[in-house]
Enzyme design. Sequence first.
Site, PDB file in Angstrom:
ATOM      1  N   ARG A 157       0.853  -1.180   0.000  1.00  0.00           N
ATOM      2  CA  ARG A 157       0.000   0.000   0.000  1.00  0.00           C
ATOM      3  C   ARG A 157       0.890   1.231   0.000  1.00  0.00           C
ATOM      4  O   ARG A 157       2.104   1.126   0.146  1.00  0.00           O
ATOM      5  CB  ARG A 157      -0.970  -0.027   1.203  1.00  0.00           C
ATOM      6  CG  ARG A 157      -0.263  -0.481   2.472  1.00  0.00           C
ATOM      7  CD  ARG A 157      -0.377   0.339   3.688  1.00  0.00           C
ATOM      8  NE  ARG A 157      -0.306   1.736   3.525  1.00  0.00           N
ATOM      9  CZ  ARG A 157       0.820   2.448   3.638  1.00  0.00           C
ATOM     10  NH1 ARG A 157       1.997   1.873   3.845  1.00  0.00           N
ATOM     11  NH2 ARG A 157       0.788   3.754   3.524  1.00  0.00           N
TER      12      ARG A 157
ATOM     13  N   ASN B 231      -5.818  12.504   0.528  1.00  0.00           N
ATOM     14  CA  ASN B 231      -4.898  11.659   1.305  1.00  0.00           C
ATOM     15  C   ASN B 231      -5.715  10.838   2.298  1.00  0.00           C
ATOM     16  O   ASN B 231      -6.943  10.989   2.397  1.00  0.00           O
ATOM     17  CB  ASN B 231      -3.837  12.515   2.014  1.00  0.00           C
ATOM     18  CG  ASN B 231      -2.742  11.651   2.622  1.00  0.00           C
ATOM     19  OD1 ASN B 231      -2.202  10.762   1.958  1.00  0.00           O
ATOM     20  ND2 ASN B 231      -2.399  11.877   3.881  1.00  0.00           N
ATOM     21  N   LYS B 232      -5.045  10.025   3.058  1.00  0.00           N
ATOM     22  CA  LYS B 232      -5.681   9.121   4.024  1.00  0.00           C
ATOM     23  C   LYS B 232      -6.742   9.833   4.857  1.00  0.00           C
ATOM     24  O   LYS B 232      -6.541  10.961   5.300  1.00  0.00           O
ATOM     25  CB  LYS B 232      -4.586   8.530   4.917  1.00  0.00           C
ATOM     26  CG  LYS B 232      -5.034   7.560   5.965  1.00  0.00           C
ATOM     27  CD  LYS B 232      -5.893   6.423   5.434  1.00  0.00           C
ATOM     28  CE  LYS B 232      -5.311   5.673   4.263  1.00  0.00           C
ATOM     29  NZ  LYS B 232      -6.306   4.855   3.526  1.00  0.00           N
TER      30      LYS B 232
ATOM     31  N   ARG C 126      -7.436  -0.033  -6.955  1.00  0.00           N
ATOM     32  CA  ARG C 126      -7.604   1.055  -5.980  1.00  0.00           C
ATOM     33  C   ARG C 126      -7.737   2.361  -6.751  1.00  0.00           C
ATOM     34  O   ARG C 126      -6.807   2.766  -7.461  1.00  0.00           O
ATOM     35  CB  ARG C 126      -6.413   1.098  -4.996  1.00  0.00           C
ATOM     36  CG  ARG C 126      -6.322  -0.174  -4.145  1.00  0.00           C
ATOM     37  CD  ARG C 126      -5.503   0.030  -2.892  1.00  0.00           C
ATOM     38  NE  ARG C 126      -6.167   0.872  -1.922  1.00  0.00           N
ATOM     39  CZ  ARG C 126      -5.551   1.411  -0.868  1.00  0.00           C
ATOM     40  NH1 ARG C 126      -4.260   1.195  -0.669  1.00  0.00           N
ATOM     41  NH2 ARG C 126      -6.219   2.166  -0.016  1.00  0.00           N
TER      42      ARG C 126
ATOM     43  N   ASP D 246      -2.371  10.963  -2.130  1.00  0.00           N
ATOM     44  CA  ASP D 246      -2.705   9.942  -3.132  1.00  0.00           C
ATOM     45  C   ASP D 246      -3.050  10.560  -4.475  1.00  0.00           C
ATOM     46  O   ASP D 246      -2.927   9.920  -5.511  1.00  0.00           O
ATOM     47  CB  ASP D 246      -3.850   9.073  -2.616  1.00  0.00           C
ATOM     48  CG  ASP D 246      -3.346   8.230  -1.462  1.00  0.00           C
ATOM     49  OD1 ASP D 246      -3.292   8.741  -0.326  1.00  0.00           O
ATOM     50  OD2 ASP D 246      -2.933   7.079  -1.707  1.00  0.00           O
TER      51      ASP D 246
HETATM   52  O1  MRU Z   1      -4.654   3.329   1.967  1.00  0.00           O
HETATM   53  P1  MRU Z   1      -3.169   3.512   1.940  1.00  0.00           P
HETATM   54  O2  MRU Z   1      -2.477   2.979   3.145  1.00  0.00           O
HETATM   55  O3  MRU Z   1      -2.561   3.024   0.646  1.00  0.00           O
HETATM   56  O4  MRU Z   1      -3.024   5.093   1.964  1.00  0.00           O
HETATM   57  C1  MRU Z   1      -1.764   5.654   1.958  1.00  0.00           C
HETATM   58  C2  MRU Z   1      -1.765   7.118   2.111  1.00  0.00           C
HETATM   59  O5  MRU Z   1      -2.789   7.751   2.252  1.00  0.00           O
HETATM   60  C3  MRU Z   1      -0.447   7.783   2.001  1.00  0.00           C
HETATM   61  O6  MRU Z   1      -0.416   8.963   2.737  1.00  0.00           O
HETATM   62  C4  MRU Z   1      -0.203   8.128   0.521  1.00  0.00           C
HETATM   63  O7  MRU Z   1      -0.411   7.007  -0.291  1.00  0.00           O
HETATM   64  C5  MRU Z   1       1.161   8.636   0.305  1.00  0.00           C
HETATM   65  S1  MRU Z   1       2.366   7.365   0.498  1.00  0.00           S
HETATM   66  C6  MRU Z   1       3.869   8.011   0.159  1.00  0.00           C
END
Ligand code: MRU
Length: 338
Positions: free
Chosen positions: A32, A233-234, A75, A223
């Site tokens: 991920r 982002n997350k 995704r 993202d």
């Molecule tokens: O759902 P995930 O764990 O893939 O989400 C990751 C994030 O939100 C990160 O902050 C983002 O991908 C940047 S990683 C360098």
Amino acid sequence: MIDQTLLPHEHVTLAFDDYREVARAIKEMRVRGAPAIGATAAFAMALAAQHSPARTTEHLLADLREAAEVLIATRPTAVNLAWAVRRVLRRAEAARDLAPDAIRALVLAEAQRIADEDVAINKRMGAHGARLIRDGDTILTHCNAGALATVDYGTTLGVIRAAHEAGKRIHVLVDETRPFLQGARLTAWELMQEGIPMTLITDNMAGHFMSRGRVNIVLVGADRVAANGDVANKIGTYSLAVLAKENGIPFYPVVPTSTIDLEIAAGDDIPIEERDPREVTHIRGVPIAPSGVHVANPAFDVTPHRYVTGIITEEGIVYPPFGLGLRQVKEKAESYGA
Ligand code: MRU
């Protein structure tokens, strides 16, 4: 790949030889993080090429297009995934005059190039971003934007690593990051391995520490960044950005240019992945909510650009108004031939 669903208590490495299995691993978040799933999907394209029985170039390209569709569907929010898959596909299509085996070799080489570039890009972002960090700063971060989320070094954790390597005395507040706990499981693990001082907090403690003057800067990954500077982002990042603004704390996403999507004008148009309710109702298989409860599980949120102090990229830091600056760094990165 390291199975990130098992960290930090088990360190298991997975190997795949079928691109469909890689697609499943991306969906299940065994790997991920936006840049990591981009590079992984690029290698999955190489697997699709190696294992395609095609004897003609036309047939091989059709198999690659089918694999690309399967991988991109895994995704939807992190644009790096589609960016990497399309880059590999473009490379193959541009070589359509060659024999299938020559294209197979080109596809693998392109995947390796994406992976190698990612490490170099993270180091460059680290160097730009570390200039913002002062000796004695406390940095608040969310999710995991470290070596695990990339090919190596990390975006946000790359900046933190670079500041630490430069001898700055820093402290990192790590949000646990409900529901998937990337902060507690992965960021805490990475920082502890590096010996970087840190404190783990639950997500709802961030405002408390900000209001007490205990946070100097917020650094997060991303993202997808829209053309106007809105940042996906997350889930939970938006709340942090609003809290940061309220408390006068700078908020910087750390973003490779492959995360900037100039095709998307504003954050409202970024697709937000909705994940399995079990991620919310269960922790490691243990139920924590009444069975049958109604659940929402958006995996990402969008931070409007008015909350963003600046965006750290490998081509430098972009400040508002973001439109022109984002276009410039993207064009600069693309001029190297990616
Ligand atoms: O759902 P995930 O764990 O893939 O989400 C990751 C994030 O939100 C990160 O902050 C983002 O991908 C940047 S990683 C360098």
